[in-house]
Design a protein around this motif. Structure first.
Motif, mmCIF file in Angstrom:
data_model
loop_
_atom_site.group_PDB
_atom_site.id
_atom_site.type_symbol
_atom_site.label_atom_id
_atom_site.label_comp_id
_atom_site.label_asym_id
_atom_site.label_seq_id
_atom_site.Cartn_x
_atom_site.Cartn_y
_atom_site.Cartn_z
ATOM 1 N N ILE A 3 0.818 -1.216 0.000
ATOM 2 C CA ILE A 3 0.000 0.000 0.000
ATOM 3 C C ILE A 3 0.854 1.270 0.000
ATOM 4 N N ASP A 4 1.397 1.672 1.169
ATOM 5 C CA ASP A 4 2.207 2.894 1.190
ATOM 6 C C ASP A 4 3.432 2.783 2.103
ATOM 7 N N GLY A 5 3.748 1.577 2.533
ATOM 8 C CA GLY A 5 4.927 1.428 3.391
ATOM 9 C C GLY A 5 4.904 0.099 4.121
ATOM 10 N N PRO A 6 5.916 -0.142 4.967
ATOM 11 C CA PRO A 6 6.051 -1.462 5.593
ATOM 12 C C PRO A 6 4.838 -1.860 6.434
ATOM 13 N N TYR A 7 4.133 -0.863 6.984
ATOM 14 C CA TYR A 7 2.969 -1.172 7.804
ATOM 15 C C TYR A 7 1.654 -0.786 7.110
ATOM 16 N N GLY A 8 1.734 -0.561 5.821
ATOM 17 C CA GLY A 8 0.540 -0.142 5.068
ATOM 18 C C GLY A 8 -0.601 -1.136 5.202
ATOM 19 N N ASN A 49 2.101 -9.038 6.338
ATOM 20 C CA ASN A 49 3.466 -8.995 5.772
ATOM 21 C C ASN A 49 3.738 -10.184 4.846
ATOM 22 N N PRO A 50 2.938 -10.339 3.798
ATOM 23 C CA PRO A 50 3.150 -11.468 2.897
ATOM 24 C C PRO A 50 4.443 -11.308 2.104
ATOM 25 N N SER A 51 4.968 -12.438 1.654
ATOM 26 C CA SER A 51 6.091 -12.336 0.722
ATOM 27 C C SER A 51 5.506 -12.063 -0.663
ATOM 28 N N ILE A 52 6.097 -11.130 -1.368
ATOM 29 C CA ILE A 52 5.635 -10.823 -2.735
ATOM 30 C C ILE A 52 6.819 -10.974 -3.680
ATOM 31 N N THR A 53 6.646 -11.760 -4.721
ATOM 32 C CA THR A 53 7.709 -11.946 -5.707
ATOM 33 C C THR A 53 7.181 -11.553 -7.085
ATOM 34 N N VAL A 54 7.892 -10.665 -7.746
ATOM 35 C CA VAL A 54 7.514 -10.228 -9.089
ATOM 36 C C VAL A 54 8.520 -10.795 -10.081
ATOM 37 N N SER A 84 11.885 -5.359 3.406
ATOM 38 C CA SER A 84 10.981 -5.306 4.557
ATOM 39 C C SER A 84 11.053 -3.975 5.301
ATOM 40 N N ALA A 85 12.172 -3.286 5.217
ATOM 41 C CA ALA A 85 12.298 -2.012 5.930
ATOM 42 C C ALA A 85 11.401 -0.928 5.340
ATOM 43 N N SER A 86 11.238 -0.940 4.014
ATOM 44 C CA SER A 86 10.481 0.145 3.365
ATOM 45 C C SER A 86 9.153 -0.320 2.782
ATOM 46 N N GLY A 87 8.966 -1.640 2.642
ATOM 47 C CA GLY A 87 7.751 -2.145 1.976
ATOM 48 C C GLY A 87 7.793 -1.924 0.476
ATOM 49 N N LYS A 88 8.986 -1.538 -0.039
ATOM 50 C CA LYS A 88 9.106 -1.270 -1.488
ATOM 51 C C LYS A 88 9.756 -2.445 -2.206
ATOM 52 N N LEU A 89 9.572 -2.463 -3.519
ATOM 53 C CA LEU A 89 10.169 -3.521 -4.324
ATOM 54 C C LEU A 89 11.677 -3.336 -4.426
ATOM 55 N N GLN A 90 12.385 -4.452 -4.337
ATOM 56 C CA GLN A 90 13.837 -4.413 -4.553
ATOM 57 C C GLN A 90 14.210 -5.488 -5.570
ATOM 58 N N LEU A 91 15.322 -5.235 -6.242
ATOM 59 C CA LEU A 91 15.819 -6.205 -7.218
ATOM 60 C C LEU A 91 16.358 -7.418 -6.467
ATOM 61 N N ALA A 92 15.944 -8.616 -6.879
ATOM 62 C CA ALA A 92 16.442 -9.827 -6.221
ATOM 63 C C ALA A 92 17.388 -10.588 -7.140
ATOM 64 N N LYS A 93 16.961 -10.812 -8.371
ATOM 65 C CA LYS A 93 17.791 -11.540 -9.338
ATOM 66 C C LYS A 93 17.603 -10.929 -10.722
ATOM 67 N N LEU A 94 18.624 -11.064 -11.528
ATOM 68 C CA LEU A 94 18.503 -10.644 -12.933
ATOM 69 C C LEU A 94 18.264 -11.873 -13.791
ATOM 70 N N GLU A 113 11.985 4.354 -8.442
ATOM 71 C CA GLU A 113 13.348 4.061 -8.034
ATOM 72 C C GLU A 113 13.389 2.693 -7.370
ATOM 73 N N LEU A 114 13.877 1.722 -8.098
ATOM 74 C CA LEU A 114 13.937 0.350 -7.597
ATOM 75 C C LEU A 114 15.134 0.209 -6.659
ATOM 76 N N ILE A 115 14.905 -0.431 -5.506
ATOM 77 C CA ILE A 115 16.013 -0.650 -4.564
ATOM 78 C C ILE A 115 16.949 -1.710 -5.159
ATOM 79 N N ILE A 116 18.237 -1.364 -5.231
ATOM 80 C CA ILE A 116 19.229 -2.305 -5.771
ATOM 81 C C ILE A 116 20.157 -2.720 -4.637
#
Lengths: 313, 261
Positions: B167-172, B182-187, B198-208, B224-227
């Motif tokens: 939604i809008d953050g880690p506790y959204g 706090n589900p795991s989400i994989t895109v 988990s700190a920001s609730g935002k998407l981060q790059l996991a694998k290329l 801005e994707l977390i790298i």
């Protein structure tokens, strides 16, 4: 007890009225009550409010015929084998401001029917929370939902959705007897809740069977007669959507329908004419659904669809 | 091994299948997710139970279904029930381990939009709406999203949140009242795999994906994707995996030749 068997034309004349709220069976390309839907178009029952989870083709064609004021739905999705999912008439009318949509999601919507069928004013639901389904509502909706605190677990939010009690439910099933006891095969989707929540119920069926038969195995009955007001026998009555164990959906016809509806959205006057031609050819110029079944390919085509169903179950 | 030709979508599906564990209950939608579940069943997770919103519980898939109401998905099921049985009595009460969802837009908090592009009341494009997607996003323990990676799809903020991510953050989700907060989400996209920081609730790059650079991912993402400092590369598909897909699961090539909706 009096027989409730009647023609589609009689059922629509007696139970559907201008301004009615109408619930529909059907999930995507399965089980939509198309015979009754066509009859509503022929009788031009207008200003309808449609309710359902996936309203799919019945909603789209009624919208395209200009008979719908508002939809309360989880979705309108016809997608199958590369056929575009969104009903193009629904898209066109909404984008042009000629249709109200009250967006719910499937769990919220079926919970509304659940409240309705149990005679309750509302139902707690734990989905929709945090989404824009709660942020926006259709202009004519007064109050879409309420959020309360769980009285037994302070601090926990609980969403309440209002009961839905359509004026009429229209469902297509495999078999029904003359009194209205209806037997469904395959998944039932939202039919049980929808039927019991609605004030009047029109059941169309592939076959009418005797109540002697249904009464021998009452545990097989999905909907008992007390909820049912009209029984319409119409083989192939959900074409071009499927009826489980009877026939598969007609992909070619569904695709053609979506092409006509897409033309109306994208090609201006000539496109709108193309859609009107579809309605004229397949609905308005037909006296009954049997005439339509002749036009879509008759027995030969229908037997193909029957064979396709055999191959997949 | 490295020189086997494969389609991007095939590798996306293979990667998705690895996020499904044996014995789990998986809620499938349409299209590629069904191939992923079937592949998991045929490899490492034979005891996966599939549920489908129309009321189908535990079908033995003959051909992968193309629509959630396709007759094929009813084959040899444990139960053909109602939509409420699946969405309320299985999903809402918390029994679904993995749910697949998708949308026309996905934003930095993994929220999904399948309702409108543009203004809700005067949209540029109206889409079908939630269907079962919102309940799946609300209640599944883990969410899998398989989607093409396009700049217009990966937006900073969805025009409409149909299905909530964080939604809008880690506790959204917690603040909104969602029990599965706090589900795991994989895109999984044709360029990379992302998950939630988990700190920001935002998407981060996991694998290329193989042969894809971080720059390509950044270029095709509007937010801005977390790298993270270390980014792995997705394994190349094996011959066995590709053969299962091509010869057993989708011999007609329906899923990988046509555009799915």
């Amino acid at each position: 007890m009096n027989s409730k068997i009647m023609t589609a034309s009689e059922a629509v004349e007696r139970f559907i009225f201008d301004g009615a709220s109408v619930g529909f069976s059907g999930q995507n390309v399965v089980g939509a009550p198309m015979a009754i839907t066509h009859e509503i178009i022929r009788q031009k029952k207008k200003n309808l409010t449609l309710l359902g989870c996936n309203l799919s083709l019945p909603a789209d064609i009624l919208i395209g015929a200009g008979l719908v004021r508002k939809c309360e739905w989880g979705t309108c999705n016809i997608g199958y084998r590369g056929i575009p999912s969104m009903g193009y008439s629904a898209r066109k009318y909404y984008q042009e401001g000629k249709l109200e949509i009250e967006d719910y999601e499937h769990l919220g919507m079926v919970s509304r029917f659940l409240a309705g069928e149990m005679g309750l004013p509302f139902m707690p639901v734990m989905s929709s929370l945090g989404s824009d389904i709660l942020k926006y509502k259709a202009p004519s909706t007064e109050k879409k939902f309420e959020i309360i605190e769980n009285p037994w677990n302070p601090g926990e939010k609980v969403l309440l959705m209002p009961a839905a009690t359509p004026d009429v439910a229209i469902v297509h099933v495999q078999r029904a007897d003359e009194m209205g006891d209806a037997i469904m095969e395959g998944f039932t989707a939202t039919i049980p809740e929808l039927v019991r929540a609605s004030k009047k119920v029109i059941v169309s069926c592939e076959e009418i069977i005797s109540s002697e038969e249904t009464r021998n195995y009452p545990e097989m009955t999905t909907i008992p007669y007390i909820y049912v007001d009209a029984v319409v026998e119409q083989p192939w009555g959900s074409h071009p959507t499927a009826t489980y164990r009877y026939y598969d959906c007609d992909v070619e016809h569904l695709r053609m329908y979506q092409e006509c509806a897409e033309a109306a959205l994208k090609e201006g006057k000539s496109g709108m004419q193309k859609y009107q031609d579809y309605l004229q050819e397949y609905v308005l110029s037909c006296d009954t659904f049997n005439d339509y079944l002749e036009k879509i390919g008759g027995v030969k085509k229908l037997m193909e669809l029957k064979q396709r169903m055999r191959e997949v179950i | 091994m490295g020189d086997i030709a494969y389609k991007k979508e095939e590798l996306m599906v293979i990667e998705a299948s690895k996020h499904i564990n044996d014995g789990e209950i998986v809620f499938t939608g349409i299209g590629l997710p069904v191939v992923a579940v079937t592949l998991a069943q045929k490899t490492h997770a034979p005891n996966v139970t599939v549920v489908v919103e129309s009321g189908v519980v535990g079908p033995q898939l003959k051909l992968a279904p193309l629509s959630i109401a396709d007759s094929k998905i009813m084959r040899r099921a444990a139960r053909l029930g109602s939509l409420r049985e699946v969405l309320a009595c299985i999903l809402q009460r918390g029994m679904v381990d993995v749910g697949f969802i998708g949308g026309a837009q996905i934003d930095q908090y993994a929220n999904l939009n399948s309702t409108v592009i543009g203004d809700y009341y005067k949209p540029k494009v109206r889409f079908p709406g939630s269907g079962g997607a919102n309940p799946i996003a609300s209640h599944a323990k883990r969410l899998l999203i398989i989607t093409p990676h396009q700049k217009r799809r990966f937006v900073k903020k969805c025009d409409y949140i149909t299905s909530p991510g964080y939604i809008d953050g880690p506790y959204g989700r917690k603040n909104a009242g969602l029990r599965m907060w706090n589900p795991s989400i994989t895109v999984i996209t044709d360029l990379c795999v992302m998950d939630i920081d988990s700190a920001s609730g935002k998407l981060q790059l996991a694998k290329l994906m193989p042969d894809v650079t971080i720059e390509q991912v950044v270029e095709n993402t509007s937010f801005e994707l977390i790298i993270p400092p270390k980014v792995d590369v997705v394994d190349l598909p094996t011959e066995t995996e590709l053969n299962l897909i091509r010869k057993e699961i989708d011999p007609e090539g329906i899923y990988f030749s046509n555009k799915q909706n």
